[in-house]
Write an enzyme that holds these catalytic residues in place. Structure first.
Site, PDB file in Angstrom:
ATOM      1  N   TRP A  13     -81.283 -67.389 -31.579  1.00 54.59           N
ATOM      2  CA  TRP A  13     -80.517 -66.760 -32.656  1.00 54.59           C
ATOM      3  C   TRP A  13     -79.162 -67.447 -32.836  1.00 54.59           C
ATOM      4  O   TRP A  13     -78.742 -67.716 -33.958  1.00 54.59           O
ATOM      5  CB  TRP A  13     -80.361 -65.275 -32.377  1.00 54.59           C
ATOM      6  CG  TRP A  13     -79.733 -64.452 -33.466  1.00 54.59           C
ATOM      7  CD1 TRP A  13     -78.837 -63.440 -33.285  1.00 54.59           C
ATOM      8  CD2 TRP A  13     -79.971 -64.505 -34.873  1.00 54.59           C
ATOM      9  NE1 TRP A  13     -78.494 -62.878 -34.502  1.00 54.59           N
ATOM     10  CE2 TRP A  13     -79.186 -63.519 -35.490  1.00 54.59           C
ATOM     11  CE3 TRP A  13     -80.770 -65.328 -35.684  1.00 54.59           C
ATOM     12  CZ2 TRP A  13     -79.168 -63.315 -36.877  1.00 54.59           C
ATOM     13  CZ3 TRP A  13     -80.749 -65.123 -37.068  1.00 54.59           C
ATOM     14  CH2 TRP A  13     -79.970 -64.129 -37.642  1.00 54.59           C
ATOM     15  N   HIS A  33     -75.383 -72.798 -21.871  1.00 51.28           N
ATOM     16  CA  HIS A  33     -75.338 -72.670 -20.410  1.00 51.28           C
ATOM     17  C   HIS A  33     -76.136 -73.783 -19.751  1.00 51.28           C
ATOM     18  O   HIS A  33     -75.819 -74.207 -18.635  1.00 51.28           O
ATOM     19  CB  HIS A  33     -75.893 -71.304 -20.005  1.00 51.28           C
ATOM     20  CG  HIS A  33     -75.905 -71.065 -18.524  1.00 51.28           C
ATOM     21  ND1 HIS A  33     -74.750 -70.875 -17.795  1.00 51.28           N
ATOM     22  CD2 HIS A  33     -76.934 -70.997 -17.637  1.00 51.28           C
ATOM     23  CE1 HIS A  33     -75.068 -70.700 -16.523  1.00 51.28           C
ATOM     24  NE2 HIS A  33     -76.384 -70.769 -16.404  1.00 51.28           N
ATOM     25  N   LYS A 110     -77.391 -58.182 -29.283  1.00 53.01           N
ATOM     26  CA  LYS A 110     -77.880 -56.809 -29.413  1.00 53.01           C
ATOM     27  C   LYS A 110     -78.069 -56.192 -28.038  1.00 53.01           C
ATOM     28  O   LYS A 110     -78.635 -56.826 -27.145  1.00 53.01           O
ATOM     29  CB  LYS A 110     -79.199 -56.796 -30.196  1.00 53.01           C
ATOM     30  CG  LYS A 110     -79.052 -57.326 -31.615  1.00 53.01           C
ATOM     31  CD  LYS A 110     -80.363 -57.377 -32.357  1.00 53.01           C
ATOM     32  CE  LYS A 110     -80.151 -57.897 -33.772  1.00 53.01           C
ATOM     33  NZ  LYS A 110     -81.403 -57.966 -34.550  1.00 53.01           N
ATOM     34  N   GLY A 143     -79.236 -57.104 -38.264  1.00 57.13           N
ATOM     35  CA  GLY A 143     -80.113 -56.851 -39.398  1.00 57.13           C
ATOM     36  C   GLY A 143     -81.514 -57.363 -39.111  1.00 57.13           C
ATOM     37  O   GLY A 143     -81.770 -57.976 -38.070  1.00 57.13           O
ATOM     38  N   LYS A 198     -83.629 -50.254 -31.246  1.00 57.50           N
ATOM     39  CA  LYS A 198     -84.918 -50.597 -31.873  1.00 57.50           C
ATOM     40  C   LYS A 198     -85.770 -51.471 -30.959  1.00 57.50           C
ATOM     41  O   LYS A 198     -87.004 -51.464 -31.056  1.00 57.50           O
ATOM     42  CB  LYS A 198     -84.685 -51.256 -33.226  1.00 57.50           C
ATOM     43  CG  LYS A 198     -83.705 -52.421 -33.231  1.00 57.50           C
ATOM     44  CD  LYS A 198     -84.352 -53.752 -33.036  1.00 57.50           C
ATOM     45  CE  LYS A 198     -83.340 -54.868 -33.054  1.00 57.50           C
ATOM     46  NZ  LYS A 198     -83.948 -56.211 -32.897  1.00 57.50           N
ATOM     47  N   ASN A 275     -89.835 -58.359 -27.981  1.00 57.87           N
ATOM     48  CA  ASN A 275     -90.074 -57.040 -27.382  1.00 57.87           C
ATOM     49  C   ASN A 275     -91.468 -56.525 -27.734  1.00 57.87           C
ATOM     50  O   ASN A 275     -92.144 -55.932 -26.893  1.00 57.87           O
ATOM     51  CB  ASN A 275     -88.987 -56.068 -27.845  1.00 57.87           C
ATOM     52  CG  ASN A 275     -87.631 -56.506 -27.348  1.00 57.87           C
ATOM     53  OD1 ASN A 275     -87.314 -56.385 -26.179  1.00 57.87           O
ATOM     54  ND2 ASN A 275     -86.813 -57.047 -28.251  1.00 57.87           N
TER      55      ASN A 275
END
Length: 356
Positions: A13, A33, A110, A143, A198, A275
């Site tokens: 992302w 990293h 998130k 979003g 979510k 997820n």
């Protein structure tokens, strides 16, 4: 200060957002990293590990020096996973442009942050560490989006939420293109809760989705369908809204907008959702068999091969539900599954029975 951007976190992302900004002709430095990822971005113009087969602009440069990436930037975007976000921020507290409040800071991570006071929202936690200039001025960006799509120019919408209208608009203008639509919001808490919670529902959705497939029906009664998934999604949205109100959300429409139902829907249904994938692999690969508890999963999360942030969020949503005395059967059920207390089928049967 000339327009330039630093991004801390070279995951999928963070890299996708960096690409969008760099393609507007704005120089972007991104902190990685991993030395190998930085080398790939600089030499191959590709993030082979986290965002393969996406060509990156030459004005997007990577470094393993977080202070160098943050220093002197007009905009700084925090993109490290929630598990490591606070440690990442601590690396830049002595950067002159941060100490003097010259940089506008946005967050695209998130999740929740664990503290001695229990799980907290990201922005309020960061405000305790950053200089006072940043109180009520950080911008939270979320979003219904996936790095794989945004990086390839698929039309997507985001929310830039902040108590500062000025800073929200500045990030809106920085990110907005004809393919990436960005809207402002003042409901900082509601947008953060929706973005974090979510992911927990998406794990439950992935398990249910896997149970629908022929391969998983061999010894299981064929009782789950598309309507069952919609039932789960709607009930999950109710839980997110319940927690959001308890934690101080200010606008009910947050949960019926793209930051609420939009983000939940894409996280549950998209093939890119990590997820959802984790939930499916609980059924298809018995991925929990090698773990003893949710804390064991979190401690060894790197062994999974990808980062399902909903696992971490499940622990904190469970704690928050206890703290606020909320009934959140989906989120609490996912926690108990990950903690090896119950099985997925037991959870789904109980959940559906309770709804009836």
């Amino acid at each position: 200060m000339t327009t330039n951007v630093g991004i801390l976190g070279a995951g999928a992302w963070g890299t996708a957002v960096a690409k969008v900004i760099a393609e507007k002709g704005i120089p972007v430095d991104i902190w990685s990293h991993e030395e190998s990822t930085a080398e790939d971005i600089n030499q191959l113009h590709e993030n082979r590990r986290f965002l393969p087969e996406v060509r990156l602009p030459e004005n997007l440069r990577a470094s393993t020096d977080a202070e160098a990436v943050a220093n002197g930037k007009e905009f700084l975007i925090l993109a490290a996973p929630s598990l490591y976000l606070l440690d990442t921020v601590k690396k830049i507290l002595s950067v002159p442009s941060i100490m003097e409040g010259q940089t506008t800071i946005g967050v695209i991570t998130k999740g929740f942050i664990p503290t001695k006071k229990g799980p907290r929202l990201i922005l309020e936690t960061l405000e305790d560490y950053l200089p006072g200039f940043y109180k009520h001025s950080l911008v939270y960006i979320a979003g219904p989006s996936h790095a794989e799509e945004v990086s390839r120019g698929k039309i997507t919408g985001l929310i830039a939420a902040s108590e500062s209208a000025k800073h929200s608009i500045r990030f809106r203008d920085l990110l907005r293109t004809n393919r990436l639509l960005v809207f402002s919001s003042f409901d900082v808490k509601g947008v953060q809760v929706a973005a974090a919670s979510k992911n927990v529902v998406a794990i439950a959705f992935g398990m249910l989705d896997a149970l629908k497939t022929e391969a998983c029906k061999k010894d299981i009664e064929d009782m789950f369908g598309d309507g069952t998934e919609s039932l789960l999604l709607a009930a999950g949205l109710n839980e997110i809204q319940l927690l959001g109100r308890a934690m101080g959300a200010t606008h009910p429409e947050t949960f019926t907008s793209i930051s609420g139902v939009g983000d939940l829907d894409v996280t549950c249904r998209s093939i890119f959702g990590r997820n959802r994938r984790f939930g499916r692999e609980i059924i298809e690969k018995d991925i929990l068999a090698s773990f003893t508890s949710i804390d064991d999963i979190i401690e060894r999360i790197g062994e999974i091969g990808y980062l399902p942030e909903g696992v971490v969020a499940a622990k904190y949503v469970y704690q928050l539900a206890e703290q606020y005395k909320l009934k959140m059967p989906i989120s609490q059920g996912v926690y108990r599954i990950l903690n090896r207390e119950i099985g997925p089928l037991d959870f789904l049967h109980t959940f559906i029975k309770d709804l009836g």
